[in-house]
Write an enzyme that holds these catalytic residues in place. Structure first.
Site, mmCIF file in Angstrom:
data_model
loop_
_atom_site.group_PDB
_atom_site.id
_atom_site.type_symbol
_atom_site.label_atom_id
_atom_site.label_comp_id
_atom_site.label_asym_id
_atom_site.label_seq_id
_atom_site.Cartn_x
_atom_site.Cartn_y
_atom_site.Cartn_z
ATOM 1 N N GLY A 92 -2.443 9.702 0.494
ATOM 2 C CA GLY A 92 -1.976 9.605 1.870
ATOM 3 C C GLY A 92 -1.777 8.184 2.366
ATOM 4 O O GLY A 92 -1.479 7.977 3.537
ATOM 5 N N SER A 93 -1.903 7.200 1.479
ATOM 6 C CA SER A 93 -1.770 5.799 1.888
ATOM 7 C C SER A 93 -0.321 5.342 2.022
ATOM 8 O O SER A 93 -0.053 4.279 2.543
ATOM 9 C CB SER A 93 -2.484 4.892 0.875
ATOM 10 O OG SER A 93 -1.858 4.996 -0.392
ATOM 11 N N GLY A 94 0.617 6.155 1.519
ATOM 12 C CA GLY A 94 2.020 5.757 1.540
ATOM 13 C C GLY A 94 2.384 4.829 0.390
ATOM 14 O O GLY A 94 3.463 4.244 0.380
ATOM 15 N N LEU A 95 1.492 4.700 -0.583
ATOM 16 C CA LEU A 95 1.723 3.810 -1.714
ATOM 17 C C LEU A 95 2.252 4.543 -2.951
ATOM 18 O O LEU A 95 2.281 3.968 -4.029
ATOM 19 C CB LEU A 95 0.424 3.070 -2.072
ATOM 20 C CG LEU A 95 -0.112 2.126 -1.001
ATOM 21 C CD1 LEU A 95 -1.472 1.570 -1.398
ATOM 22 C CD2 LEU A 95 0.878 0.990 -0.756
ATOM 23 N N GLY A 96 2.655 5.790 -2.798
ATOM 24 C CA GLY A 96 3.212 6.536 -3.923
ATOM 25 C C GLY A 96 2.165 7.054 -4.889
ATOM 26 O O GLY A 96 2.450 7.255 -6.070
ATOM 27 N N SER A 99 0.644 10.014 -5.305
ATOM 28 C CA SER A 99 0.878 11.307 -5.962
ATOM 29 C C SER A 99 1.969 11.205 -7.021
ATOM 30 O O SER A 99 1.838 11.766 -8.116
ATOM 31 C CB SER A 99 1.213 12.401 -4.943
ATOM 32 O OG SER A 99 2.450 12.142 -4.313
ATOM 33 N N GLU A 130 7.133 17.624 -8.845
ATOM 34 C CA GLU A 130 6.590 17.393 -7.505
ATOM 35 C C GLU A 130 7.445 17.984 -6.385
ATOM 36 O O GLU A 130 6.943 18.683 -5.510
ATOM 37 C CB GLU A 130 6.487 15.886 -7.251
ATOM 38 C CG GLU A 130 5.099 15.341 -7.285
ATOM 39 C CD GLU A 130 5.060 13.929 -6.759
ATOM 40 O OE1 GLU A 130 4.482 13.730 -5.676
ATOM 41 O OE2 GLU A 130 5.608 13.023 -7.425
ATOM 42 N N ASP A 189 9.662 6.825 -5.694
ATOM 43 C CA ASP A 189 8.296 6.571 -6.162
ATOM 44 C C ASP A 189 8.113 6.926 -7.640
ATOM 45 O O ASP A 189 7.413 6.223 -8.367
ATOM 46 C CB ASP A 189 7.278 7.325 -5.315
ATOM 47 C CG ASP A 189 7.146 6.773 -3.911
ATOM 48 O OD1 ASP A 189 7.623 5.646 -3.662
ATOM 49 O OD2 ASP A 189 6.580 7.467 -3.054
#
Length: 168
Positions: A91-95, A97, A129, A141
């Protein structure tokens, strides 16, 4: 259809030094064991040809397993032990997943000797995904995780993707 599928687009992308790790080995007890160290979650399942996704703790693990078994193992169950760890917080927005999905696909690639290239790893991670699991997000990502570094990524409207590494 998503915007990029209709019109195409470009992304200037830079990766950072946070990684996802996936280690895969054969399970000796005919079980499927998923161990997500960063999340403190473990699933122990009977080896089967398809794992249900709904309501599970580790949908990325199961999604990749299902895809690989169907596409590369003739629908035959794979008794495996998969250990994962992702340095980027969920959930950090750093890709996180997408990076984890690419790492898991790469672990299966090595385990089964598939010899997939970066484009194939990224596209398969995207398909798993976004299409098979229905998780929302873009496509950059997966390519960033598969290629690493600094890249200019060109998404053509015909679904072709061209990654141009930038040497800085």
């Amino acid at each position: 259809l998503p915007y990029m599928s209709r019109f195409g687009g470009s992304v200037l992308n830079a990766t950072i030094n946070m990684y996802a790790y996936a280690t895969l080995k054969k399970s000796e007890n005919r079980k499927i064991i998923f161990n997500a160290k960063d999340k403190g979650q473990v699933e122990v399942l009977d080896a089967t040809d398809h794992l249900p996704i709904e309501g599970c703790k580790l949908p990325l693990h199961r999604g990749v397993y299902n895809h690989i078994v169907k596409k590369y193992n003739a629908g035959n169950p794979l008794p495996i032990n998969l250990l994962t760890h992702c340095e980027a917080p969920v959930g950090s927005g750093l890709g996180a997943s997408s990076t984890l999905t690419v790492a898991i696909v790469k672990a299966f690639d090595d385990f089964l000797g598939l010899s997939l290239g970066e484009y194939e790893l990224a596209q398969m991670a995207f398909d798993i995904e976004r299409i098979e699991l229905g998780l929302s997000g873009g496509q950059q990502d997966q390519y960033a995780a598969a290629f690493g570094g600094f890249n200019f990524i060109d998404f053509k409207k015909n679904t072709q993707v061209i990654v141009n590494p930038l040497r800085i």
